[in-house]
Design a protein around this motif. Sequence first.
Motif: not given
Length: 617
Positions: A259-278
């Motif tokens: 889920t987004m909550e699980m990986v939010e601290c690892s993402l650096e672009r202020n995007l959701t996980l789904e947006e990072e995938v896209k």
Amino acid sequence: MPSYTVTVATGSQWFAGTDDYVYLTLQGTDGCSDRHLLDKPFYNDFERGAVDSYDVTVEEDLGEIQLIKIEKRRYWYQDDWYLKYITVKTPVGDYLEFPCYRWITDEKEVVLRDGRAKLPRDDKTQILKQHRRKELESRQKMYRWKEWHPGFPLSIDAHSHNELPRDIQFDNEKGIDFILNYTKAMENLYVNRFMHMFQSSWSDFADFERIFVRISNTISEYVMQHWREDFMFGYQFLNGCNPVLIRRCTEIPKKLPVTMEMVECSLERNLTLEEEVKQGNIFIVDYELLDGVDANKTDPCTVQYLAAPICLLYKNLEKKIVPIAIQLGQKPGPDNPIFLPSDATYDWLLAKIWVRSSDFHIHQTVTHLLRTHLVSEVFSIAMFRQLPAVHPLFKLLVPHMRFTIAINTKAREQLICECGLFDKANATGGGGHVQMVQKAMKDLTYSSLCFPEEIKAKGMDSKEDIPYYYYRDDGIKVWEAIKSFAEDVIHIYYESDEVVCEDVELQAFVKDIYVYGMRGVKASGFPKMIRTRETLAEYLTVIMFTTSAQHAAVNFGQLFLGMYPDEHFVEKPVKEAMAKFRKNLDEIVSTITERNKNKKLPYYYLSPDRIPNSVAV
């Protein structure tokens, strides 16, 4: 009376010379010479590395020399002789070359054609057609297919190295190399001293570091200092010994409920996980193939385990690949948690170690064994069965088949056999590795061996998007150089697509690979027939790349790409194509050397000066 000067070159391998009786007969378009004695015991001709010349006088001119027959008759004990080549100077001053590069054993004879490559359609006389046919009939009796395990690509019908045809056995030097390399590997890894560590649980991470105390070079020392760090973990998927599994993730699989909550601290672009995938910033490595594979049970006192993890990775703002989630099994649930970088330090580290363990098993058994060694053996057997020595494609491919069947036979004898090293030191030993190959066969497709196509299929082709994927960058350069060389050779001998279609020996070679190598599975995508020069160029590139560069990328090098010490081709246009090929490879070496300057982790596995011609180690 006409006189021919015959020059005979003996190999430089240990025990390549002979002290037996050796006879020569010249067969020309206008007649045949008498049987001439060239050497007999205690003459000291045909010694190791020697080049000996003889005058052969005949009563009448023989016309164009078509064949040379060499007979060896035993004097006392078995005395194998390695004949490199014979040259003939005719009475009018012309020089003819007759390549051999074969062992003449016992009381055998060989019949050689001159070195000019010929397609079946080029042979007009009955004597040449008959020679061609007899050579293939003889080879097909010696090179027989056999099923090693159900579902595997077929291999050579030989239980041991000694049962192989003499021409493809290790020479004495290579045989000693095999023993020394094996011994050195055991010594470097302290396998004997630390075997108990492979067969029991480790109590400390220092155990891991002690295993590699004997391996000392800049890269290994850097890796040992940083192996626990996420950037190093991600880098190995791109440029480690198994850089073929990572792919761009286009959709988070349902079996990995991250889920987004699980990986939010690892993402650096202020995007959701789904947006990072896209946006193409998420990558995945899935070890599904290991699911259900039996762990090693050969030692009843040692319980061993296998995981089938799924690893999610992220391209950060520095465009480096780092892990953001790991699930160690294929079925989600309370007993199969998703591990995260935010977890306790050793929980996250152990999750990465399990992934790396699974990667090791896939690398050794699928990437290395199946997709280079076993596939290359298929190419080798089919070549010996269906392409005579005079065929241009035999001359092109034979340097890439050197010792491949021998090394695989040795491996079946000593390494991956029952109670071999695999059983002692691998969690997939005892049969698990067999299950893995059987499962992996469904993914062994023709397109997956086409390097640029496979890179693109995984979504890993953008250099701008993924700038540190040196395996891809160097591999494509080498692929294109090999393909250009193959095209040059094809255009010398095949003037049109129609000539390709008419080459019955080529078509038999392709059919052998499809029927016996790929077991006639249509879904493999391997062609049953080659109809165009363009398709033939790609097909030959697949073979040459797999047996040389692909193996080098997942193993290590010894005899180098583009260097052909055995001169099977004699025609000037082909020699010019070889020179162009070497020049292209030299340019690739220069580019890679320049890129690697001052890098703490240089990537050189696909530098042509480190790529072996064949799968021989």
